[in-house]
Design a protein around this motif. Sequence first.
Motif, short mmCIF file in Angstrom:
data_model
loop_
_atom_site.label_atom_id
_atom_site.label_comp_id
_atom_site.label_asym_id
_atom_site.label_seq_id
_atom_site.Cartn_x
_atom_site.Cartn_y
_atom_site.Cartn_z
N GLU A 1 4.01 -5.35 -6.00
CA GLU A 1 2.65 -4.80 -6.05
C GLU A 1 2.68 -3.28 -5.92
O GLU A 1 2.01 -2.56 -6.68
CB GLU A 1 1.82 -5.40 -4.91
N SER A 2 3.46 -2.77 -4.99
CA SER A 2 3.55 -1.33 -4.78
C SER A 2 4.11 -0.62 -6.01
O SER A 2 3.56 0.39 -6.46
CB SER A 2 4.45 -1.03 -3.57
N ILE A 3 5.19 -1.16 -6.58
CA ILE A 3 5.82 -0.51 -7.73
C ILE A 3 4.88 -0.52 -8.93
O ILE A 3 4.72 0.49 -9.63
CB ILE A 3 7.15 -1.21 -8.07
N ASN A 4 4.23 -1.66 -9.20
CA ASN A 4 3.32 -1.74 -10.34
C ASN A 4 2.11 -0.83 -10.18
O ASN A 4 1.59 -0.29 -11.16
CB ASN A 4 2.85 -3.19 -10.54
N ILE B 1 7.48 -10.52 0.99
CA ILE B 1 7.92 -9.12 0.95
C ILE B 1 8.18 -8.69 -0.49
O ILE B 1 7.78 -7.60 -0.91
CB ILE B 1 9.16 -8.92 1.84
N TYR B 2 8.84 -9.56 -1.27
CA TYR B 2 9.07 -9.25 -2.69
C TYR B 2 7.74 -9.02 -3.40
O TYR B 2 7.60 -8.08 -4.20
CB TYR B 2 9.81 -10.39 -3.38
N GLU B 3 6.77 -9.87 -3.15
CA GLU B 3 5.47 -9.75 -3.82
C GLU B 3 4.78 -8.44 -3.47
O GLU B 3 4.20 -7.78 -4.35
CB GLU B 3 4.60 -10.95 -3.45
N ARG B 4 4.86 -8.04 -2.21
CA ARG B 4 4.25 -6.77 -1.80
C ARG B 4 5.00 -5.59 -2.41
O ARG B 4 4.39 -4.59 -2.80
CB ARG B 4 4.25 -6.65 -0.27
N GLN C 1 0.81 -1.21 0.00
CA GLN C 1 0.00 0.00 0.00
C GLN C 1 0.85 1.27 0.00
O GLN C 1 0.33 2.37 -0.14
CB GLN C 1 -0.93 0.00 1.23
N TYR C 2 2.16 1.11 0.19
CA TYR C 2 3.04 2.28 0.28
C TYR C 2 3.33 2.88 -1.09
O TYR C 2 3.46 2.16 -2.09
CB TYR C 2 4.38 1.90 0.92
#
Length: 639
Positions: A525-528, A519-522, A489-490
């Motif tokens: 997600e944030s970058i995309n 953590i990689y997946e989150r 969400q960041y």
Amino acid sequence: MPSFKSGELVKKVRKRKKWQQERLSFDTGCATNTLSRIENSHQKPTEEIFHSLMYTLKVPVKQFFYTYLEDQTMDIYLLCEQLNNCLEQEEIDQTIKETAEKLINELEQEKKFAEGVNLQFILSCKAQLYQKLGYEAANILPLIKAGMAITFPEFDEEDLDNKIFILEEIKLLHTKALVYSQTGDHKKAVKLLYGIKEGLIKLPEDDYEKEKKLPEILLTLSQLLIKISDFREGLKTCELGYKIALEGNRGRTIPRLLYNKALCLFHLKRNSECQSLIYQAYFGFSIFMMRKQAKQVYENAKDLFGITIETYGTHRIIDEYEPQYTPIKRGEPISFEHIGMLLAKLRVNNRMSSEELCEGICSVPTLNRIENGVRQTNVYILEALFQRLGRDINLYMNTFLSAADFEEKQIRNGIITHLVLCQYDEAKELLAKLEKSKRYQSGINLQFIKNTKAILISSQEGYSENFLKALIEGIKITRPDFDELEIGQYHLTYYEILFINNIASYYCENDKVLHGLKIYERLIESINKNCVDELEKIRTYTMILYNYSKHLGLTGRYKEAIDIIAEGEKLELRHGRIRHLDGFAINKACSYLEMGYKEESIPYFAQSYYCHAMLGEKATQENIWNYAKEKVGIAFVKV
């Protein structure tokens, strides 16, 4: 406000006009002693004086303040960027030709492209396109002459000493050299390229044009020196070009420079040094999927050098690759009067509150003053705010620095370069200088210190508890309430991404792989979700995909790893970068091998082995050789 380095550029532009200080002083009303202090970087010019100097020298102020052309909206600038992207392609096929012609036509409909530096841009692009399409010199040279006359009416090709080139002049002259070469006048082309090279080398170390264009100039120069049989100078040029291309991650020029170096050595009767370079060049073209160039090196190796390259099946994957031209994504254009207004618009578009945008970066009142155009601020604060908004600040403005800022930026760039090259002692020495500065005791600047220290700890202790502690301390400077569960969400800054990437790596390397993968997946997600500008995204994204794919493979999720690798490769190839292509190759090789596809794995082992050699990473190269020998029974030709 003009930059610390603007005075140096004023001096060089004045000198290329062969003006004395007294003339510029008289024409602008700027006292001679004041002008002298400005030119020698002892005093920053006021905005009024700077505008007067630029007007008198006939240099657009936006050459210094913005990366886009004069008085153009952002949507027009993005059309210009797309046109540049077309012309930077290795080969101009029918699709790219039609796209470039359509973009040129669209820009020519704009009234402001009928004169000035905007017209120079059009003339430069036309000249480049016509040269790449093989048009006659008579159709190209008038365009170049007209383009140069716009910003450099005094230009004399016979007097190239101590000249600095701005805007499209470098591209215009590079195209002119290529045209001379096409007409057989290689010596004239070489002389011109030497002039461009010296002009670029005189630019400040962190100048964007220098980093981007110098490797291409050196590549062309090396090719022409070979044509006129000046192999010693050709060898020196190849070695300089390779060094600069490697440091700047200008990957596509590297295999060409290595092949040219082999040619020079061959003609200098140093045949024993050629095989290694030939292999590196072939596999360099192979990893960039440059079919025509790889085939040419393969054939020339046999016919000229007497070397038969063992391709290990890479020719098949190159033949199967279908390149596609896609414009680089930069986000929707937004009009603005000053940088603060742009920040405010982007923040509202992203549905972020002032508190969310500036958390850990600056105070809300400071952000409000920036957004209202009342206050200018530190370059790294602006940069972090733009990164949280998923944008590349260089798309909108060139940041200008005080003398102290400029010196510290040079030190930071030096530290980053040393870390990339694993020169840790040198990085420590430079870091000690920064730590003495009061401005590096807190905030964004302290975060840079913490990131560097974490890397240095890792270089000595690996993924230790001290490493994790340094990472947590670093990210909490801007994310005091950092929570691993909330990463997706960041809106993340560049250094926050680096810290989180290393936190994930720490867990994966300490038997908590599933936790690290989450953590990689989150993070992905944030970058995309938030990074709308592709050039900002690629700064970290392919590194993360490389690490993620590696650890997916280590947990047996091979198919997922290969899918992630494909996404990363696509981005690296689009931007001509090599920094992670060799890593993707070894990750793919291992995944195929573990899935039972031994034959399919061999080409990727080969690409990774030879490309690590191309990058000078001998330890990794040796590890790959040993692993491939043990697991697939292949002993690669050593280089």
